[in-house]
Enzyme design. Structure first.
Site, PDB file in Angstrom:
ATOM      1  N   LYS A 142      26.058   9.297  45.671  1.00 18.36           N
ATOM      2  CA  LYS A 142      25.265   9.853  46.761  1.00 18.36           C
ATOM      3  C   LYS A 142      25.737   9.360  48.121  1.00 18.36           C
ATOM      4  O   LYS A 142      25.526  10.029  49.127  1.00 18.36           O
ATOM      5  CB  LYS A 142      23.785   9.538  46.553  1.00 18.36           C
ATOM      6  CG  LYS A 142      23.151  10.356  45.419  1.00 18.36           C
ATOM      7  CD  LYS A 142      23.278  11.860  45.650  1.00 18.36           C
ATOM      8  CE  LYS A 142      22.523  12.663  44.600  1.00 18.36           C
ATOM      9  NZ  LYS A 142      22.723  14.134  44.767  1.00 18.36           N
ATOM     10  N   ASP A 197      25.192  19.856  40.940  1.00 21.38           N
ATOM     11  CA  ASP A 197      24.433  19.039  41.882  1.00 21.38           C
ATOM     12  C   ASP A 197      24.761  19.252  43.359  1.00 21.38           C
ATOM     13  O   ASP A 197      23.854  19.322  44.168  1.00 21.38           O
ATOM     14  CB  ASP A 197      24.610  17.560  41.536  1.00 21.38           C
ATOM     15  CG  ASP A 197      23.563  16.681  42.197  1.00 21.38           C
ATOM     16  OD1 ASP A 197      22.385  17.080  42.253  1.00 21.38           O
ATOM     17  OD2 ASP A 197      23.913  15.583  42.649  1.00 21.38           O
ATOM     18  N   SER A 241      13.711  17.664  41.135  1.00 19.27           N
ATOM     19  CA  SER A 241      13.613  17.208  39.755  1.00 19.27           C
ATOM     20  C   SER A 241      12.446  17.883  39.035  1.00 19.27           C
ATOM     21  O   SER A 241      11.350  17.992  39.575  1.00 19.27           O
ATOM     22  CB  SER A 241      13.420  15.685  39.741  1.00 19.27           C
ATOM     23  OG  SER A 241      13.336  15.201  38.437  1.00 19.27           O
ATOM     24  N   ARG A 268      19.834   7.952  32.413  1.00 18.63           N
ATOM     25  CA  ARG A 268      20.860   8.879  32.902  1.00 18.63           C
ATOM     26  C   ARG A 268      22.104   8.857  32.024  1.00 18.63           C
ATOM     27  O   ARG A 268      22.343   7.911  31.276  1.00 18.63           O
ATOM     28  CB  ARG A 268      21.285   8.473  34.322  1.00 18.63           C
ATOM     29  CG  ARG A 268      20.226   8.663  35.390  1.00 18.63           C
ATOM     30  CD  ARG A 268      20.381   9.983  36.081  1.00 18.63           C
ATOM     31  NE  ARG A 268      19.408  10.195  37.121  1.00 18.63           N
ATOM     32  CZ  ARG A 268      19.420  11.259  37.922  1.00 18.63           C
ATOM     33  NH1 ARG A 268      20.374  12.182  37.790  1.00 18.63           N
ATOM     34  NH2 ARG A 268      18.493  11.426  38.848  1.00 18.63           N
ATOM     35  N   LYS A 312      16.554  23.209  37.377  1.00 14.74           N
ATOM     36  CA  LYS A 312      17.843  23.517  38.024  1.00 14.74           C
ATOM     37  C   LYS A 312      19.006  23.426  37.035  1.00 14.74           C
ATOM     38  O   LYS A 312      19.835  24.332  36.953  1.00 14.74           O
ATOM     39  CB  LYS A 312      18.051  22.558  39.201  1.00 14.74           C
ATOM     40  CG  LYS A 312      19.376  22.699  39.933  1.00 14.74           C
ATOM     41  CD  LYS A 312      19.328  22.000  41.297  1.00 14.74           C
ATOM     42  CE  LYS A 312      19.190  20.510  41.169  1.00 14.74           C
ATOM     43  NZ  LYS A 312      20.477  19.816  41.086  1.00 14.74           N
ATOM     44  N   THR A 313      19.070  22.325  36.294  1.00 14.17           N
ATOM     45  CA  THR A 313      20.165  22.138  35.343  1.00 14.17           C
ATOM     46  C   THR A 313      20.061  23.124  34.195  1.00 14.17           C
ATOM     47  O   THR A 313      21.048  23.757  33.793  1.00 14.17           O
ATOM     48  CB  THR A 313      20.172  20.693  34.810  1.00 14.17           C
ATOM     49  OG1 THR A 313      20.330  19.798  35.909  1.00 14.17           O
ATOM     50  CG2 THR A 313      21.302  20.470  33.828  1.00 14.17           C
ATOM     51  N   HIS A 372      22.589  20.902  48.202  1.00 16.51           N
ATOM     52  CA  HIS A 372      22.181  20.114  47.036  1.00 16.51           C
ATOM     53  C   HIS A 372      21.662  21.117  46.004  1.00 16.51           C
ATOM     54  O   HIS A 372      20.483  21.449  45.976  1.00 16.51           O
ATOM     55  CB  HIS A 372      21.091  19.116  47.455  1.00 16.51           C
ATOM     56  CG  HIS A 372      20.673  18.203  46.352  1.00 16.51           C
ATOM     57  ND1 HIS A 372      19.370  17.882  46.106  1.00 16.51           N
ATOM     58  CD2 HIS A 372      21.391  17.528  45.420  1.00 16.51           C
ATOM     59  CE1 HIS A 372      19.293  17.061  45.072  1.00 16.51           C
ATOM     60  NE2 HIS A 372      20.505  16.832  44.646  1.00 16.51           N
ATOM     61  N   ARG A 422      17.914   5.020  43.007  1.00 22.29           N
ATOM     62  CA  ARG A 422      18.279   4.787  44.407  1.00 22.29           C
ATOM     63  C   ARG A 422      17.148   4.036  45.116  1.00 22.29           C
ATOM     64  O   ARG A 422      15.993   4.098  44.710  1.00 22.29           O
ATOM     65  CB  ARG A 422      18.532   6.113  45.122  1.00 22.29           C
ATOM     66  CG  ARG A 422      19.793   6.828  44.726  1.00 22.29           C
ATOM     67  CD  ARG A 422      19.965   8.123  45.519  1.00 22.29           C
ATOM     68  NE  ARG A 422      18.797   8.985  45.409  1.00 22.29           N
ATOM     69  CZ  ARG A 422      17.832   9.077  46.316  1.00 22.29           C
ATOM     70  NH1 ARG A 422      17.906   8.385  47.439  1.00 22.29           N
ATOM     71  NH2 ARG A 422      16.797   9.870  46.135  1.00 22.29           N
TER      72      ARG A 422
END
Length: 534
Positions: free
Chosen positions: A201, A258, A239, A323, A243-244, A221, A60
Site C-alpha cells: 500500500k 485491487d 471489504s 490473508r 469485489k473479488t 482502487h 495496516r
C-alpha cells in the site's frame, strides 16, 4: 525466478547509508521460503504453502501513515487525518537511524516494478529485514526478466525494518511503528510493523499521487476483468461487498483484483503482479480461484494450522484479517499482460444493510462522481463492538486511506472519463433486500451475477420511460426488467411490502449520505452536487 550467473547474489547498499550489510539479492521464492523455515520465522502447511505470523500488527495502522510535507506535496496533498504531514528534517533523522540499524545485518533486496503498461512502469527496489517480507514483494509486484535486471535503476525504494522501533518523543512518530512516504527522495520508509500490506500500500499510495499529477492517469482502487469481445469492466467496492468474487468470472479474464490505472489512451492496467486476499471463512465452494491459488509460492498470514498441517480458515484467534499473497499466475483465467482496453462498464458495489438501495441502478456522470466520492457501504451488527444495528460507512473513492489527493480530484477524472468514453456506471447493492439487516435477507449472488451480466451484455435497455424508472429518494435510474431476475426483486420498495417502513429507512440513509458529503461540498462542482439524493 532464481539467480543466474550474470547476476550478483550479494550487492552493496552503501549508497543508501546501509553499510557493510550482507545484502542477499534477488533470491528466488524457493530460497526465501527455505531461509524463512530455517530461521524459524515460518512453517509450511501440508501442501507446502508458507505460513507466517506478522507479529504485533495484523493489519495496516492508518494513524501511523505519514507523508513528508515538502515542495512536492505541500500544495497538492489533501492533508488531514488520512494524509498526516511529517517534517523533512524529522524524516532524514529517522531514515539515518533505520539505515544504521540495518547496517552490518543480513538483509534481502528485490528489484521489481509496478504498472503492467510499459509506458507507466515504475521500478522499485525493496529492502527487507525478513526473508518472507521479500518473498511478499516477489508475489505482489511485477517481476522483471533477467535482461531487464541488467539495466535496472530504481525509481522508488522501499526500506522495511519490522523490528526497528521509533521513539515517538524523539522521532516525531505517533508510536513506535510508522510508514512514511517521501515524494522528493522517492522512499517509502516502514518500521516497527511486520504487516506486509504496508509494503504494497505504500507504493500504491505513491502511485495514486504520481499517476494523476504527472501522468494524467486515473488511479483506481478496484478490480477489473475483460470479456471475450475485449470489453473491460471495472469493480469498485469496500471489504465485504463482493469485489473479488464478482470480478472472478469464468467467462471473463481477470486483469487484477485491487489497484489499476486508466490511461489517457483509455487502457486499464494492473498496478501489481499478484493478489492479496482475505481468507477468513474461505472455502473451495465459495471462492475456488483463491482456494486453489494457495499452494507452494503463496504466503499465508496469521492463520492457524490444524494438527494435520491444513489451514483452519474459520479460526480467527490471531485476527479477523487473515490473508494470503500469491503471484497472479496462480489463477488460471487471467489476462496476459494485465492490461485491458475499451472500458465499457463500471460497477460500484455496496453492501447496503439498510436494505433500501436498488439491487442495480444506472448513474449519470454527476451521480457517479457523488457516489464515488461517498464510497458507501454499511457495517452490520456484530462486526464491531457496540454495533447493534446497521451503521453507514463511507470511504472516499472506495479507498480513502490510499488517496493522497482530494477525493474531488479523482471524481472529476472519473466524470471526464465517462463523458469521453461513454462508459456506463452502475450502482449495485449486494447487501440486503426485503428489509434491513436482521429483517430482510442478503441479495442472492445468482441475481447479482445476472444483473451484472445483463448490464455488460446491453440487456438492460436505454434510459427511457419504458425501460427505467427514477427512484423517488435517491434519484437513480432503476431498470424495469432484467433477464433471469424476477421483476419485483428490482424494486427494493416492493420487496419490503411496507411502504412506510421502507421510505423511513431510505430517508435515513439519504440523510447519512448528505451529512457525510458536507466535508466535500466546498470542493465539489455543481454537477457533482446535483448527484446527491433528492
Amino acid at each position: 525466478m532464481a539467480n543466474t550467473s550474470s547476476m550478483p547474489s550479494v550487492i552493496s547498499l552503501e549508497y543508501l547509508g546501509i553499510n557493510k550489510a550482507k545484502a542477499q539479492y534477488q533470491l528466488s521464492p524457493e530460497e526465501l521460503q527455505a531461509i524463512t523455515i530455517e530461521k524459524g520465522l515460518g512453517v509450511e502447511t501440508n501442501n507446502g504453502t508458507l505460513a507466517i505470523n506478522t507479529g504485533e500488527f495484523t493489519g495496516r495502522s492508518p494513524k501511523d501513515r505519514f507523508i513528508v510535507k515538502d515542495d512536492v506535496t505541500k500544495d497538492k496533498v489533501w492533508w488531514g487525518s488520512i494524509n498526516i504531514p511529517f517534517e523533512s528534517d524529522a524524516f532524514d533523522k529517522l531514515y539515518d537511524k533505520v539505515t544504521a540499524y540495518l547496517s552490518e545485518k543480513e538483509v534481502y533486496v528485490r528489484d521489481a516494478y509496478a504498472c503492467a503498461d510499459p509506458s507507466y512502469k515504475m521500478n522499485i527496489r525493496v529492502i527487507t529485514d525478513y526473508p518472507w517480507s521479500n518473498m511478499f514483494a516477489y508475489n505482489m509486484f511485477l517481476r522483471p526478466t533477467n535482461e531487464e535486471l541488467e539495466s535496472f535503476e530504481a525509481d522508488w525504494t522501499v526500506i522495511n525494518a519490522p523490528e526497528f522501533k521509533a521513539d515517538p518523543a524523539v522521532d516525531g512518530t505517533r508510536q513506535h511503528n510508522f510508514a512514511i512516504l517521501n515524494f522528493t527522495k522517492k522512499i517509502a520508509l516502514i518500521g516497527g510493523t511486520g504487516y506486509t500490506g504496508e509494503i504494497k500500500k505504500g507504493i500504491f499510495s505513491a502511485l495514486n499521487f504520481i499517476l494523476p499529477v504527472e501522468k494524467e492517469t486515473f488511479p483506481m482502487h478496484c478490480s477489473a476483468n475483460v470479456g471475450k469481445e475485449g470489453d473491460t469492466a471495472i469493480f469498485f467496492g469496500l471489504s465485504g461487498t463482493g469485489k473479488t468474487t464478482l470480478s472472478a468470472d469464468p467467462d471473463r479474464k481477470l486483469i487484477g483484483d485491487d489497484e489499476h490505472g486508466w490511461t489517457p489512451e483509455n487502457t486499464v492496467f494492473n498496478f501489481e503482479g499478484g493478489c492479496y486476499a482475505k481468507v477468513i471463512d474461505l472455502s473451495e465452494e465459495k471462492e475456488p480461484e483463491i482456494f486453489h491459488a494457495i499452494k507452494k509460492g503463496a504466503i499465508l498470514e496469521n492463520v492457524i494450522l490444524k494438527s494435520d498441517g491444513s489451514v483452519d480458515f474459520e479460526d480467527t484467534s490471531i485476527t479477523q484479517n487473515t490473508r494470503v499473497s500469491y503471484p497472479i499466475e496462480h489463477i488460471e483465467n487471467i489476462q496476459i499482460p494485465s492490461i485491458g482496453e475499451n472500458p465499457k462498464n463500471i460497477f460500484f458495489l455496496t453492501a447496503d444493510a439498510f436494505g433500501v438501495l436498488p439491487p442495480i441502478s444506472k448513474l449519470t456522470p454527476g451521480q457517479a462522481a457523488y457516489h464515488f466520492i461517498s464510497g458507501y457501504t454499511a457495517k452490520v451488527a456484530g462486526t464491531e463492538e457496540g454495533i447493534n444495528e446497521p451503521v453507514p460507512s463511507f470511504s472516499a473513492c472506495f479507498g480513502a486511506p490510499f488517496m493522497p489527493l482530494h477525493p474531488t480530484v479523482y471524481a472529476e477524472m472519473l466524470i471526464a472519463k465517462m463523458k469521453e468514453t461513454g462508459v456506463n456506471v452502475w450502482l449495485v447493492n449486494t447487501g440486503w433486500t426485503g428489509g434491513p439487516y436482521g429483517v430482510g435477507h442478503r441479495m442472492k449472488l445468482k441475481y447479482t451475477r445476472a444483473m451484472i451480466t445483463a448490464a455488460m451484455n446491453g440487456d438492460l435497455g436505454d434510459i427511457n420511460d419504458r425501460d427505467y424508472r427514477i427512484h423517488s429518494v435517491f434519484g437513480v435510474a432503476l431498470p424495469n426488467s432484467c433477464p433471469n431476475v424476477p421483476d419485483e426483486v428490482l424494486s427494493p420498495r416492493q420487496t419490503w411490502n411496507n411502504d412506510e417502513g421502507y421510505y423511513k429507512k431510505a430517508h435515513q440513509l439519504a440523510d447519512a449520505f448528505k451529512e457525510n458529503f458536507k466535508k466535500f461540498e466546498d470542493y465539489a462542482n455543481n454537477e457533482i452536487l446535483a448527484g446527491a439524493p433528492r
